[in-house]
Design an enzyme around this catalytic site. Structure first.
Site, PDB file in Angstrom:
ATOM      1  N   ASP A 130     -25.466  46.910 -73.843  1.00  0.00           N
ATOM      2  CA  ASP A 130     -25.602  45.464 -73.104  1.00  0.00           C
ATOM      3  C   ASP A 130     -23.915  45.655 -72.419  1.00  0.00           C
ATOM      4  N   CYS A 186     -50.408  35.320 -63.197  1.00  0.00           N
ATOM      5  CA  CYS A 186     -49.055  34.166 -63.896  1.00  0.00           C
ATOM      6  C   CYS A 186     -48.081  34.015 -62.418  1.00  0.00           C
ATOM      7  N   CYS A 242     -38.802  27.447 -63.792  1.00  0.00           N
ATOM      8  CA  CYS A 242     -37.462  27.601 -63.790  1.00  0.00           C
ATOM      9  C   CYS A 242     -36.806  26.267 -63.643  1.00  0.00           C
ATOM     10  N   CYS A 261     -29.804  30.714 -71.198  1.00  0.00           N
ATOM     11  CA  CYS A 261     -31.115  29.517 -71.284  1.00  0.00           C
ATOM     12  C   CYS A 261     -32.810  30.595 -71.661  1.00  0.00           C
ATOM     13  N   CYS A 288     -43.519  31.528 -70.432  1.00  0.00           N
ATOM     14  CA  CYS A 288     -44.417  33.160 -70.317  1.00  0.00           C
ATOM     15  C   CYS A 288     -45.755  33.352 -71.335  1.00  0.00           C
TER      16      CYS A 288
HETATM   17  C1  B12 Z   1     -26.218  41.124 -65.247  1.00  0.00           C
HETATM   18  C2  B12 Z   1     -27.323  40.878 -66.548  1.00  0.00           C
HETATM   19  C3  B12 Z   1     -27.389  38.920 -66.562  1.00  0.00           C
HETATM   20  C4  B12 Z   1     -27.164  38.198 -66.250  1.00  0.00           C
HETATM   21  C5  B12 Z   1     -27.957  38.928 -64.584  1.00  0.00           C
HETATM   22  C6  B12 Z   1     -29.239  38.849 -64.988  1.00  0.00           C
HETATM   23  C7  B12 Z   1     -30.484  39.444 -64.288  1.00  0.00           C
HETATM   24  N1  B12 Z   1     -31.738  39.545 -63.958  1.00  0.00           N
HETATM   25  O1  B12 Z   1     -29.960  40.098 -62.955  1.00  0.00           O
HETATM   26  C8  B12 Z   1     -27.478  36.803 -66.572  1.00  0.00           C
HETATM   27  C9  B12 Z   1     -25.814  36.091 -66.862  1.00  0.00           C
HETATM   28  C10 B12 Z   1     -27.988  35.920 -65.618  1.00  0.00           C
HETATM   29  C11 B12 Z   1     -28.819  37.130 -67.594  1.00  0.00           C
HETATM   30  C12 B12 Z   1     -29.267  36.534 -68.062  1.00  0.00           C
HETATM   31  C13 B12 Z   1     -30.087  36.730 -69.410  1.00  0.00           C
HETATM   32  N2  B12 Z   1     -29.560  37.628 -69.580  1.00  0.00           N
HETATM   33 CO1  B12 Z   1     -28.866  39.107 -69.359  1.00  0.00          CO
HETATM   34  N3  B12 Z   1     -27.726  40.927 -68.618  1.00  0.00           N
HETATM   35  C14 B12 Z   1     -27.771  41.182 -67.624  1.00  0.00           C
HETATM   36  C15 B12 Z   1     -26.493  42.576 -67.849  1.00  0.00           C
HETATM   37  C16 B12 Z   1     -25.175  42.687 -67.734  1.00  0.00           C
HETATM   38  C17 B12 Z   1     -26.691  43.803 -66.568  1.00  0.00           C
HETATM   39  C18 B12 Z   1     -28.557  43.165 -65.899  1.00  0.00           C
HETATM   40  C19 B12 Z   1     -28.289  43.887 -63.896  1.00  0.00           C
HETATM   41  O2  B12 Z   1     -27.810  45.423 -63.903  1.00  0.00           O
HETATM   42  N4  B12 Z   1     -29.009  42.799 -63.928  1.00  0.00           N
HETATM   43  C20 B12 Z   1     -29.332  43.350 -62.250  1.00  0.00           C
HETATM   44  C21 B12 Z   1     -30.153  43.297 -62.355  1.00  0.00           C
HETATM   45  C22 B12 Z   1     -31.053  43.435 -60.461  1.00  0.00           C
HETATM   46  O3  B12 Z   1     -30.975  44.394 -62.788  1.00  0.00           O
HETATM   47  P1  B12 Z   1     -31.915  44.246 -63.736  1.00  0.00           P
HETATM   48  O4  B12 Z   1     -32.512  42.670 -63.930  1.00  0.00           O
HETATM   49  O5  B12 Z   1     -31.759  44.837 -64.953  1.00  0.00           O
HETATM   50  O6  B12 Z   1     -33.114  45.183 -63.097  1.00  0.00           O
HETATM   51  C23 B12 Z   1     -33.627  46.292 -62.897  1.00  0.00           C
HETATM   52  C24 B12 Z   1     -34.261  47.061 -63.296  1.00  0.00           C
HETATM   53  O7  B12 Z   1     -35.032  46.003 -64.189  1.00  0.00           O
HETATM   54  C25 B12 Z   1     -34.947  47.612 -62.103  1.00  0.00           C
HETATM   55  N5  B12 Z   1     -36.180  46.987 -61.491  1.00  0.00           N
HETATM   56  C26 B12 Z   1     -35.937  46.137 -61.174  1.00  0.00           C
HETATM   57  N6  B12 Z   1     -37.060  46.830 -59.745  1.00  0.00           N
HETATM   58  C27 B12 Z   1     -37.870  47.363 -60.149  1.00  0.00           C
HETATM   59  C28 B12 Z   1     -38.892  48.147 -59.259  1.00  0.00           C
HETATM   60  C29 B12 Z   1     -39.028  49.597 -60.216  1.00  0.00           C
HETATM   61  C30 B12 Z   1     -39.959  51.043 -58.902  1.00  0.00           C
HETATM   62  C31 B12 Z   1     -38.461  50.401 -60.526  1.00  0.00           C
HETATM   63  C32 B12 Z   1     -38.513  51.672 -60.829  1.00  0.00           C
HETATM   64  C33 B12 Z   1     -37.067  49.994 -61.464  1.00  0.00           C
HETATM   65  C34 B12 Z   1     -36.991  48.305 -61.291  1.00  0.00           C
HETATM   66  O8  B12 Z   1     -34.301  48.205 -61.515  1.00  0.00           O
HETATM   67  C35 B12 Z   1     -33.284  47.383 -61.530  1.00  0.00           C
HETATM   68  C36 B12 Z   1     -32.039  47.183 -61.359  1.00  0.00           C
HETATM   69  O9  B12 Z   1     -31.291  48.212 -62.300  1.00  0.00           O
HETATM   70  C37 B12 Z   1     -27.864  43.819 -68.615  1.00  0.00           C
HETATM   71  C38 B12 Z   1     -27.457  44.397 -70.112  1.00  0.00           C
HETATM   72  C39 B12 Z   1     -27.349  46.131 -69.428  1.00  0.00           C
HETATM   73  N7  B12 Z   1     -26.192  46.188 -68.743  1.00  0.00           N
HETATM   74  O10 B12 Z   1     -28.660  45.901 -68.264  1.00  0.00           O
HETATM   75  C40 B12 Z   1     -28.208  42.020 -69.626  1.00  0.00           C
HETATM   76  C41 B12 Z   1     -30.011  42.171 -70.072  1.00  0.00           C
HETATM   77  C42 B12 Z   1     -30.291  42.798 -68.532  1.00  0.00           C
HETATM   78  N8  B12 Z   1     -29.645  40.627 -70.608  1.00  0.00           N
HETATM   79  C43 B12 Z   1     -30.925  40.310 -71.386  1.00  0.00           C
HETATM   80  C44 B12 Z   1     -30.754  38.971 -71.634  1.00  0.00           C
HETATM   81  C45 B12 Z   1     -31.282  38.873 -73.150  1.00  0.00           C
HETATM   82  C46 B12 Z   1     -30.564  38.076 -70.547  1.00  0.00           C
HETATM   83  C47 B12 Z   1     -30.879  36.196 -70.841  1.00  0.00           C
HETATM   84  C48 B12 Z   1     -32.071  36.352 -71.583  1.00  0.00           C
HETATM   85  C49 B12 Z   1     -29.741  35.745 -72.212  1.00  0.00           C
HETATM   86  C50 B12 Z   1     -30.006  34.222 -71.854  1.00  0.00           C
HETATM   87  N9  B12 Z   1     -31.144  33.347 -73.189  1.00  0.00           N
HETATM   88  O11 B12 Z   1     -29.870  33.002 -71.670  1.00  0.00           O
HETATM   89  C51 B12 Z   1     -30.738  35.680 -69.851  1.00  0.00           C
HETATM   90  C52 B12 Z   1     -32.221  35.754 -68.619  1.00  0.00           C
HETATM   91  C53 B12 Z   1     -32.058  35.697 -67.119  1.00  0.00           C
HETATM   92  C54 B12 Z   1     -33.064  36.544 -66.557  1.00  0.00           C
HETATM   93  N10 B12 Z   1     -34.236  35.901 -66.108  1.00  0.00           N
HETATM   94  O12 B12 Z   1     -32.451  37.759 -66.376  1.00  0.00           O
HETATM   95  C55 B12 Z   1     -31.584  41.854 -72.272  1.00  0.00           C
HETATM   96  C56 B12 Z   1     -32.760  41.497 -71.363  1.00  0.00           C
HETATM   97  C57 B12 Z   1     -34.260  41.946 -72.355  1.00  0.00           C
HETATM   98  C58 B12 Z   1     -34.990  42.301 -71.809  1.00  0.00           C
HETATM   99  N11 B12 Z   1     -36.017  42.300 -72.194  1.00  0.00           N
HETATM  100  O13 B12 Z   1     -35.536  42.044 -70.859  1.00  0.00           O
HETATM  101  C59 B12 Z   1     -30.015  42.822 -71.248  1.00  0.00           C
HETATM  102  C60 B12 Z   1     -31.459  44.304 -70.625  1.00  0.00           C
HETATM  103  C61 B12 Z   1     -29.149  42.688 -72.939  1.00  0.00           C
HETATM  104  C62 B12 Z   1     -29.988  43.946 -73.704  1.00  0.00           C
HETATM  105  N12 B12 Z   1     -29.342  44.912 -73.735  1.00  0.00           N
HETATM  106  O14 B12 Z   1     -30.601  43.612 -74.445  1.00  0.00           O
HETATM  107  N13 B12 Z   1     -28.596  38.165 -67.931  1.00  0.00           N
HETATM  108  S1  SF4 Z   2     -42.898  37.088 -66.677  1.00  0.00           S
HETATM  109 FE1  SF4 Z   2     -44.069  36.004 -67.912  1.00  0.00          FE
HETATM  110  S2  SF4 Z   2     -44.284  33.725 -67.369  1.00  0.00           S
HETATM  111 FE2  SF4 Z   2     -43.391  35.410 -65.823  1.00  0.00          FE
HETATM  112  S3  SF4 Z   2     -45.460  35.958 -64.627  1.00  0.00           S
HETATM  113 FE3  SF4 Z   2     -45.212  37.570 -66.201  1.00  0.00          FE
HETATM  114  S4  SF4 Z   2     -46.299  36.787 -67.420  1.00  0.00           S
HETATM  115 FE4  SF4 Z   2     -46.117  35.094 -66.807  1.00  0.00          FE
HETATM  116  S1  SF4 Z   3     -32.424  32.316 -67.590  1.00  0.00           S
HETATM  117 FE1  SF4 Z   3     -32.955  29.896 -66.965  1.00  0.00          FE
HETATM  118  S2  SF4 Z   3     -32.307  29.058 -64.920  1.00  0.00           S
HETATM  119 FE2  SF4 Z   3     -32.052  31.564 -65.309  1.00  0.00          FE
HETATM  120  S3  SF4 Z   3     -34.452  31.998 -64.134  1.00  0.00           S
HETATM  121 FE3  SF4 Z   3     -34.506  31.760 -66.421  1.00  0.00          FE
HETATM  122  S4  SF4 Z   3     -34.971  29.704 -66.149  1.00  0.00           S
HETATM  123 FE4  SF4 Z   3     -34.470  30.706 -64.658  1.00  0.00          FE
END
Ligand code: B12
Ligand code: SF4
Ligand code: SF4
Length: 396
Positions: A145, A219, A226, A268, A275
């Site tokens: 993280d 799904c 959301c 959130c 899911c």
């Molecule tokens: C910024 C961040 C956020 C932001 C943006 C999240 C987002 N989805 O972009 C905000 C503040 C909204 C957030 C919210 C949450 N977060 Co957050 N967050 C981060 C952080 C610091 C960086 C993530 C990031 O770079 N986002 C930018 C996007 C583009 O990257 P990404 O979503 O990670 O996607 C990557 C992969 O999926 C991959 N990918 C995507 N598509 C594809 C396609 C191919 C072909 C391949 C190979 C790879 C690939 O590449 C992407 C870019 O690297 C990480 C910690 C870290 N250092 O990684 C935690 C992290 C992602 N968060 C985490 C958590 C727990 C949450 C929340 C559940 C917390 C909460 N209850 O509110 C929510 C979930 C919301 C959601 N649906 O994402 C966990 C996720 C655990 C998991 N099971 O995935 C992380 C990993 C922290 C950790 N070390 O555990 N988060």
């Molecule tokens: S992440 Fe969970 S809720 Fe979203 S499409 Fe996949 S199985 Fe369904």
């Molecule tokens: S964390 Fe909450 S607001 Fe963000 S994508 Fe998930 S359901 Fe939507």
């Protein structure tokens, strides 16, 4: 305090006594209670992730976030954390799917990962891996993280699971109630066996989207449920609409999302709660964080800076300024439906605040709670933020 992590007795792994390979010894950490998945992968730059982050930044979907968006090249190069790295051990650690305490109108809700010390437990596991490496003369650098590495992309590469349409990493049979972390090492390790498509980093980088979300099947509940429509496409999050991020931004909480915030004060969970794969999540006992799953709203709005930060200091708060916690709490108060005298006193106290941002949120809360008479009092009605709220709510 949590009990220090130790492998389950059944694992039969002991660094001194075992003649197992280094890989077996490291992967035996997977037997520890709470460890949902563990894998070993290479440390080549995450080229696909770099492309994705850049594309989303260009499209404005980062909503002003820094994190991995500040320096995407560094965050997608695992060697940023350890220049001599040759391999990575990636861990998914479960946290409890249910920490809920009864919902009350005078309290605010904390997301599950922050209601318990999920990262503390993960770090203990990463430290154990590091100590196994150093005991054999190698270096080990835990990363979790932090802005130095995109954790989900590493977990995906290590074969821990698939990227859901809600962007979370889901571990098969466990779901997404996991936090992720990596130990980078200069040891050259054999990569874990996984889906042949994922073996080759180049192939993995070309994985088409439908295969990426493969186990989600048809799904799409996270997209439809959301509360703000932040998941604009499968696997694509518009951070500017995501409540989890909006609670962390500087300035005003956007008016159009205040009602949708409901009683959330940090994080959130909606896109995970709905899911289906998360129904099979294991129950894990982790010590609650300083806040637990609910924080008393009246306390949040009356506590001094020091006491407030002692309680919620583990949260990401813009510039570490307690006024942002109070801003968010005022939105929750507005959504509480309360009409008691204490709620009215709180709103009134914030209407008297020298901080215009807080006056604006208090005026919104007053409007939402039907306390327009208070806004019309001579003491308040000429304040620009109050005037704006009165204009918005009409003559009432
Ligand atoms: C910024 C961040 C956020 C932001 C943006 C999240 C987002 N989805 O972009 C905000 C503040 C909204 C957030 C919210 C949450 N977060 Co957050 N967050 C981060 C952080 C610091 C960086 C993530 C990031 O770079 N986002 C930018 C996007 C583009 O990257 P990404 O979503 O990670 O996607 C990557 C992969 O999926 C991959 N990918 C995507 N598509 C594809 C396609 C191919 C072909 C391949 C190979 C790879 C690939 O590449 C992407 C870019 O690297 C990480 C910690 C870290 N250092 O990684 C935690 C992290 C992602 N968060 C985490 C958590 C727990 C949450 C929340 C559940 C917390 C909460 N209850 O509110 C929510 C979930 C919301 C959601 N649906 O994402 C966990 C996720 C655990 C998991 N099971 O995935 C992380 C990993 C922290 C950790 N070390 O555990 N988060
Ligand atoms: S992440 Fe969970 S809720 Fe979203 S499409 Fe996949 S199985 Fe369904
Ligand atoms: S964390 Fe909450 S607001 Fe963000 S994508 Fe998930 S359901 Fe939507």
């Amino acid at each position: 305090m949590n009990e220090p992590v130790s492998p389950k007795p059944s694992s039969g792994t002991d660094v001194e006594e075992s003649d197992s390979s280094l890989e077996d010894d490291l992967l035996s950490v997977g037997d520890i209670d709470g460890v949902a998945a563990i894998g070993i992968c290479g440390v080549e730059p995450l080229t696909q992730s770099l492309k994705i982050i850049q594309q989303r930044k260009d499209a404005g979907l980062h909503g002003g976030m820094n994190f991995t968006y500040r320096n995407p090249v560094r965050s997608t190069d695992p060697r940023t954390g350890l220049p001599s790295a040759q391999s990575a051990i990636v861990v998914a650690h479960s946290y409890s799917p249910d920490t809920s305490e009864a919902s009350e109108a005078d309290s605010a809700r904390v997301a599950r990962y922050a209601a318990q010390d999920a990262y503390g437990r993960l770090r203990e596991v990463l430290d154990l891996i590091r100590s196994k490496l150093t005991a054999r003369g190698y270096r080990g650098t835990p990363v979790a993280d932090s802005n130095a590495l995109v954790d989900r992309a590493m977990a995906h590469r290590a074969g821990l699971g698939w990227i859901g349409k809600n962007t979370n990493l889901l571990v098969p049979g466990v779901g997404s109630w996991v936090v992720l972390g990596t130990v980078l090492t200069n040891a050259k390790l054999t990569e874990s066996a996984r889906d042949p498509l994922l073996q080759d980093p180049l192939l993995q980088d070309q994985l088409p989207q439908d295969q990426l979300h493969g186990q989600c099947g048809r799904c799409d509940r996270c997209l439809t449920e959301c509360p703000t429509g932040a998941l604009i496409e499968p696997g694509v999050l518009d951070a500017g609409r995501c409540l989890s991020w909006l609670l962390q931004i500087e300035g005003s909480f956007p008016v159009e999302f205040r009602e949708a915030l409901g009683d959330r004060i940090y994080g959130c969970d909606d896109c995970q709660e709905v899911c289906p794969p998360n129904r099979s999540a294991p129950e894990v006992r982790i010590e609650l964080s300083s806040t637990g799953s609910r924080v008393n709203l009246d306390w949040l709005l009356t506590a001094g800076d020091e006491a407030l930060m002692a309680e919620v200091g583990g949260w990401y708060i813009p510039n570490r300024e307690p006024r942002y916690v109070r801003r968010n709490a005022l939105v929750v108060l507005g959504n509480s439906g309360r009409s008691d005298k204490h709620a009215a006193d709180l709103v009134r106290a914030y209407l008297e605040s020298p901080d215009t941002m807080l006056v604006e949120h208090a005026a919104w809360a007053a409007g939402r709670l039907g306390m327009l008479e208070m806004l019309r009092l001579p003491d308040f009605r000429d304040h620009p933020a109050v005037k704006a709220e009165l204009a918005l709510r009409g003559p009432g």
